[in-house]
Design a protein around this motif. Structure first.
Motif, PDB file in Angstrom:
ATOM      1  N   ARG A  47      28.432  -1.441 -13.244  1.00 32.02           N
ATOM      2  CA  ARG A  47      28.401   0.027 -13.217  1.00 32.02           C
ATOM      3  C   ARG A  47      29.432   0.498 -14.240  1.00 32.02           C
ATOM      4  O   ARG A  47      30.479  -0.134 -14.414  1.00 32.02           O
ATOM      5  N   PHE A  48      29.121   1.616 -14.898  1.00 33.10           N
ATOM      6  CA  PHE A  48      30.000   2.072 -15.972  1.00 33.10           C
ATOM      7  C   PHE A  48      29.724   3.529 -16.317  1.00 33.10           C
ATOM      8  O   PHE A  48      28.732   4.109 -15.878  1.00 33.10           O
ATOM      9  N   ASN A  49      30.629   4.096 -17.121  1.00 38.25           N
ATOM     10  CA  ASN A  49      30.463   5.431 -17.681  1.00 38.25           C
ATOM     11  C   ASN A  49      30.193   5.273 -19.175  1.00 38.25           C
ATOM     12  O   ASN A  49      30.581   4.268 -19.777  1.00 38.25           O
ATOM     13  N   VAL A  50      29.554   6.286 -19.759  1.00 36.90           N
ATOM     14  CA  VAL A  50      29.263   6.263 -21.193  1.00 36.90           C
ATOM     15  C   VAL A  50      29.797   7.544 -21.821  1.00 36.90           C
ATOM     16  O   VAL A  50      29.395   8.639 -21.429  1.00 36.90           O
ATOM     17  N   GLU A  51      30.716   7.386 -22.748  1.00 39.08           N
ATOM     18  CA  GLU A  51      31.175   8.534 -23.531  1.00 39.08           C
ATOM     19  C   GLU A  51      30.223   8.672 -24.708  1.00 39.08           C
ATOM     20  O   GLU A  51      30.147   7.795 -25.563  1.00 39.08           O
ATOM     21  N   ILE A  52      29.470   9.751 -24.729  1.00 35.14           N
ATOM     22  CA  ILE A  52      28.509   9.998 -25.808  1.00 35.14           C
ATOM     23  C   ILE A  52      29.218  10.596 -27.016  1.00 35.14           C
ATOM     24  O   ILE A  52      28.872  10.340 -28.149  1.00 35.14           O
ATOM     25  N   GLY A  53      30.208  11.384 -26.781  1.00 36.70           N
ATOM     26  CA  GLY A  53      31.009  12.016 -27.828  1.00 36.70           C
ATOM     27  C   GLY A  53      32.254  12.580 -27.170  1.00 36.70           C
ATOM     28  O   GLY A  53      32.438  12.462 -25.959  1.00 36.70           O
ATOM     29  N   PRO A  54      33.107  13.240 -27.951  1.00 32.95           N
ATOM     30  CA  PRO A  54      34.356  13.732 -27.380  1.00 32.95           C
ATOM     31  C   PRO A  54      34.165  14.787 -26.283  1.00 32.95           C
ATOM     32  O   PRO A  54      35.050  15.002 -25.471  1.00 32.95           O
ATOM     33  N   ASP A  55      32.992  15.397 -26.246  1.00 35.48           N
ATOM     34  CA  ASP A  55      32.758  16.466 -25.277  1.00 35.48           C
ATOM     35  C   ASP A  55      31.801  16.094 -24.152  1.00 35.48           C
ATOM     36  O   ASP A  55      31.474  16.948 -23.330  1.00 35.48           O
ATOM     37  N   LEU A  56      31.337  14.842 -24.119  1.00 37.71           N
ATOM     38  CA  LEU A  56      30.341  14.474 -23.105  1.00 37.71           C
ATOM     39  C   LEU A  56      30.520  13.038 -22.645  1.00 37.71           C
ATOM     40  O   LEU A  56      30.461  12.103 -23.444  1.00 37.71           O
ATOM     41  N   THR A  57      30.747  12.869 -21.338  1.00 35.26           N
ATOM     42  CA  THR A  57      30.782  11.549 -20.715  1.00 35.26           C
ATOM     43  C   THR A  57      29.795  11.550 -19.562  1.00 35.26           C
ATOM     44  O   THR A  57      29.832  12.449 -18.716  1.00 35.26           O
ATOM     45  N   LEU A  58      28.903  10.579 -19.555  1.00 35.18           N
ATOM     46  CA  LEU A  58      27.927  10.418 -18.481  1.00 35.18           C
ATOM     47  C   LEU A  58      28.452   9.341 -17.545  1.00 35.18           C
ATOM     48  O   LEU A  58      28.810   8.249 -17.989  1.00 35.18           O
ATOM     49  N   GLN A  59      28.489   9.638 -16.260  1.00 28.92           N
ATOM     50  CA  GLN A  59      29.092   8.728 -15.298  1.00 28.92           C
ATOM     51  C   GLN A  59      28.042   8.082 -14.403  1.00 28.92           C
ATOM     52  O   GLN A  59      26.980   8.647 -14.160  1.00 28.92           O
ATOM     53  N   GLY A  60      28.373   6.889 -13.924  1.00 27.22           N
ATOM     54  CA  GLY A  60      27.548   6.240 -12.916  1.00 27.22           C
ATOM     55  C   GLY A  60      26.362   5.452 -13.434  1.00 27.22           C
ATOM     56  O   GLY A  60      25.409   5.220 -12.691  1.00 27.22           O
ATOM     57  N   PHE A  61      26.398   5.002 -14.683  1.00 29.39           N
ATOM     58  CA  PHE A  61      25.304   4.180 -15.209  1.00 29.39           C
ATOM     59  C   PHE A  61      25.290   2.818 -14.534  1.00 29.39           C
ATOM     60  O   PHE A  61      26.315   2.321 -14.074  1.00 29.39           O
ATOM     61  N   ARG A  62      24.109   2.208 -14.486  1.00 28.79           N
ATOM     62  CA  ARG A  62      23.941   0.848 -13.979  1.00 28.79           C
ATOM     63  C   ARG A  62      23.433  -0.033 -15.116  1.00 28.79           C
ATOM     64  O   ARG A  62      22.551   0.371 -15.872  1.00 28.79           O
ATOM     65  N   LEU A  63      23.990  -1.230 -15.225  1.00 30.17           N
ATOM     66  CA  LEU A  63      23.470  -2.242 -16.145  1.00 30.17           C
ATOM     67  C   LEU A  63      22.684  -3.228 -15.303  1.00 30.17           C
ATOM     68  O   LEU A  63      23.222  -3.827 -14.371  1.00 30.17           O
ATOM     69  N   VAL A  64      21.413  -3.375 -15.625  1.00 34.33           N
ATOM     70  CA  VAL A  64      20.505  -4.203 -14.835  1.00 34.33           C
ATOM     71  C   VAL A  64      20.027  -5.374 -15.680  1.00 34.33           C
ATOM     72  O   VAL A  64      19.581  -5.186 -16.821  1.00 34.33           O
ATOM     73  N   ARG A  65      20.152  -6.582 -15.120  1.00 31.69           N
ATOM     74  CA  ARG A  65      19.600  -7.780 -15.776  1.00 31.69           C
ATOM     75  C   ARG A  65      18.168  -7.939 -15.284  1.00 31.69           C
ATOM     76  O   ARG A  65      17.896  -7.946 -14.087  1.00 31.69           O
ATOM     77  N   THR A  66      17.255  -8.069 -16.232  1.00 30.31           N
ATOM     78  CA  THR A  66      15.838  -8.196 -15.902  1.00 30.31           C
ATOM     79  C   THR A  66      15.500  -9.656 -15.607  1.00 30.31           C
ATOM     80  O   THR A  66      16.289 -10.553 -15.917  1.00 30.31           O
ATOM     81  N   PRO A  67      14.322  -9.917 -15.043  1.00 26.84           N
ATOM     82  CA  PRO A  67      13.930 -11.306 -14.773  1.00 26.84           C
ATOM     83  C   PRO A  67      13.867 -12.177 -16.034  1.00 26.84           C
ATOM     84  O   PRO A  67      14.018 -13.387 -15.954  1.00 26.84           O
ATOM     85  N   THR A  68      13.691 -11.558 -17.204  1.00 26.27           N
ATOM     86  CA  THR A  68      13.633 -12.327 -18.452  1.00 26.27           C
ATOM     87  C   THR A  68      15.010 -12.548 -19.076  1.00 26.27           C
ATOM     88  O   THR A  68      15.127 -13.195 -20.105  1.00 26.27           O
ATOM     89  N   GLY A  69      16.065 -11.969 -18.447  1.00 28.46           N
ATOM     90  CA  GLY A  69      17.422 -12.169 -18.949  1.00 28.46           C
ATOM     91  C   GLY A  69      17.929 -11.063 -19.854  1.00 28.46           C
ATOM     92  O   GLY A  69      19.079 -11.087 -20.267  1.00 28.46           O
ATOM     93  N   THR A  70      17.089 -10.101 -20.199  1.00 25.86           N
ATOM     94  CA  THR A  70      17.553  -8.970 -21.006  1.00 25.86           C
ATOM     95  C   THR A  70      18.258  -7.963 -20.104  1.00 25.86           C
ATOM     96  O   THR A  70      18.245  -8.095 -18.887  1.00 25.86           O
ATOM     97  N   HIS A  71      18.874  -6.959 -20.713  1.00 19.24           N
ATOM     98  CA  HIS A  71      19.584  -5.934 -19.959  1.00 19.24           C
ATOM     99  C   HIS A  71      18.969  -4.570 -20.217  1.00 19.24           C
ATOM    100  O   HIS A  71      18.513  -4.285 -21.323  1.00 19.24           O
ATOM    101  N   GLN A  72      19.005  -3.731 -19.196  1.00 12.60           N
ATOM    102  CA  GLN A  72      18.580  -2.344 -19.303  1.00 12.60           C
ATOM    103  C   GLN A  72      19.662  -1.470 -18.694  1.00 12.60           C
ATOM    104  O   GLN A  72      20.303  -1.867 -17.711  1.00 12.60           O
ATOM    105  N   ALA A  73      19.867  -0.284 -19.279  1.00  9.19           N
ATOM    106  CA  ALA A  73      20.844   0.669 -18.761  1.00  9.19           C
ATOM    107  C   ALA A  73      20.100   1.831 -18.123  1.00  9.19           C
ATOM    108  O   ALA A  73      19.128   2.336 -18.684  1.00  9.19           O
ATOM    109  N   TYR A  74      20.566   2.232 -16.942  1.00 10.06           N
ATOM    110  CA  TYR A  74      19.947   3.328 -16.208  1.00 10.06           C
ATOM    111  C   TYR A  74      21.000   4.352 -15.820  1.00 10.06           C
ATOM    112  O   TYR A  74      22.051   3.979 -15.292  1.00 10.06           O
ATOM    113  N   PRO A  75      20.706   5.639 -16.046  1.00  7.80           N
ATOM    114  CA  PRO A  75      21.615   6.671 -15.536  1.00  7.80           C
ATOM    115  C   PRO A  75      21.514   6.713 -14.019  1.00  7.80           C
ATOM    116  O   PRO A  75      20.565   6.164 -13.441  1.00  7.80           O
TER     117      PRO A  75
END
Length: 95
Positions: free
Chosen positions: A27-55
């Motif tokens: 779980r993590f936050n993403v600073e998009i720029g100096p004026d915007l931070t999105l909180q509560g993202f999830r990093l998900v590992r897929t069955p194939t081993g790749t990663h996806q980010a979800y708000p």
């Protein structure tokens, strides 16, 4: 304006995988720029081993943000790179 997202406050989590094999690994936050931070993202590992980010989801279960695929993939890559040092690798090879 060019966006340069930065991962902040990343913490590894161990969650039970979904029946389809998707597992939230951080779980993590993403600073998009100096004026915007999105909180509560999830990093998900897929069955194939790749990663996806979800708000985070809203109270009714819908996504709280819609991201362009290229931005979503960039955020997932940045989070996966940031997570790598905190992963404990267990070798199955006998010494």
């Amino acid at each position: 304006m060019q966006l340069e997202p930065r991962v902040q406050c990343l913490r590894a989590v161990e969650e039970t995988p979904s029946p389809q094999g998707f597992r939230c690994v951080a779980r993590f936050n993403v600073e998009i720029g100096p004026d915007l931070t999105l909180q509560g993202f999830r990093l998900v590992r897929t069955p194939t081993g790749t990663h996806q980010a979800y708000p985070p989801d809203t109270k009714d279960g819908s996504r709280s943000a819609a991201l362009a695929p290229a931005l979503r993939d960039l955020i997932a890559d940045l989070a996966a790179i940031a997570l790598e040092p905190s992963i404990v690798h267990h070798s199955t090879v006998a010494a």
